[in-house]
Design an enzyme around this catalytic site. Structure first.
Site, mmCIF file in Angstrom:
data_model
loop_
_atom_site.group_PDB
_atom_site.id
_atom_site.type_symbol
_atom_site.label_atom_id
_atom_site.label_comp_id
_atom_site.label_asym_id
_atom_site.label_seq_id
_atom_site.Cartn_x
_atom_site.Cartn_y
_atom_site.Cartn_z
ATOM 1 N N ASP A 75 22.758 -6.840 35.941
ATOM 2 C CA ASP A 75 23.481 -6.379 34.764
ATOM 3 C C ASP A 75 22.653 -5.277 34.127
ATOM 4 O OD1 ASP A 75 25.993 -7.665 33.101
ATOM 5 O OD2 ASP A 75 24.634 -6.543 31.800
ATOM 6 N N ARG A 114 31.651 -1.552 15.347
ATOM 7 C CA ARG A 114 30.582 -2.153 16.137
ATOM 8 C C ARG A 114 29.252 -1.430 15.949
ATOM 9 N NH1 ARG A 114 33.467 -4.168 21.794
ATOM 10 N NH2 ARG A 114 34.975 -5.530 20.768
#
Length: 291
Positions: free
Chosen positions: A158, A53
């Site tokens: 968030d 990633r």
């Protein structure tokens, strides 16, 4: 005859596309950064996942050397590089009406018992791309009625500015809605046409029920007041036990007496010190209110 320029370009492409090989020290560096900034625990066994990633993100940004990428993250005063990293390391999987039992409880317990004269305050603490807070808003308008004085005001937070930007638009593909679109749900959505065929947008009255803000849950929380209900689902799985306990106590402090905390069904508060009591799987209530 060999095309030297083409061969060189092909070689460069092959080098760039090769998976990143993180050295143990580099993995430890990323792990420490993720823990300190986000509370994210990257234990043993995740080296290949992290390398894949981070490597993908480095290629996207044009970096081929880990040291150069890490200096970029450390030197970015906007914080956006850190947000890109957390986006890469975590999975923002969500959907409308995820863990439906929670929304059944919301209707038959929270809404049914509500006696306050004004709007219910609900916090979606890890709102991702908005499916959770909009599900709350849709459920409320359907079951309380569009003129109800207790229609909730929803705070959706968030850590990622990227997912918050997506959430604010309130636009989703039809397949984001599990089990299709029921007739009652369609009336709260605007159907796209032309190039937007197969997409739906929340009606303005739904959008107006939700306020989106960036909040890092492992940092001291801003002054956001108290809530009747807090959704904090499927985020604590990334945290250490110590971080989870600290977060649960911060969330409990934001609940009204008798208020509810919803966590993910794969998460548990067992063994933690907090002022909450479990009343159903993944549902906890702050002492001092109705049982």
């Amino acid at each position: 005859m060999i095309d030297i320029a083409a061969a060189s370009a092909l070689a460069e492409t092959q080098i760039v596309s090769q998976p990143l090989a993180l050295k143990p020290k580099e993995f430890a560096t990323i792990s420490a950064l993720a823990r300190e900034e986000f509370g994210l625990e990257l234990g043993k066994g995740k080296e290949q996942l992290v390398a894949a990633r981070v490597g993908k993100l480095m290629r996207k940004l044009g970096f081929t050397i880990f040291r150069d990428y890490y200096q970029h993250v450390q030197g970015d005063r906007t914080g956006e590089a850190l947000v890109e990293l957390i986006d890469a390391l975590t999975t923002n999987h969500t959907s409308f009406f995820r863990e439906r039992a929670h929304f059944d409880f919301l209707v038959h317990r929270v809404f049914a018992e509500q006696q306050a004269p004004g709007p219910i305050r609900i916090w979606s603490a890890a709102s991702s791309t908005g499916e959770e807070p909009y599900t709350i808003a849709l459920t409320a308008r359907e079951h309380l009625g569009v003129q109800s004085p207790v229609l909730p005001r929803i705070l959706a937070t968030d850590i990622s500015t990227r997912v918050l930007e997506t959430a604010r638009k309130g636009i989703y593909k039809a397949n984001r809605f599990e089990n299709g679109l029921s007739p009652w749900l369609r009336k709260h959505l605007l159907r796209g046409e032309g190039r937007w065929e197969g997409w739906y947008r929340m009606r303005p009255e739904i959008l107006g029920m939700v306020e989106f803000r960036r909040v890092n849950l492992i940092e001291p929380l801003p002054d956001i007041g108290r809530f009747t209900l807090i959704f904090c689902r499927n985020v604590m799985i990334y945290f250490s036990r110590e971080t989870r306990e600290q977060l649960v106590n911060r969330l409990a402090a934001c609940l009204e007496p008798g208020g509810y905390l919803f966590v993910g069904h794969s998460e548990s508060l067992t063994g933690m010190q907090h002022g909450l009591q479990q009343i159903q799987p993944a549902i906890y209530q702050k002492r001092g209110g109705k049982k």
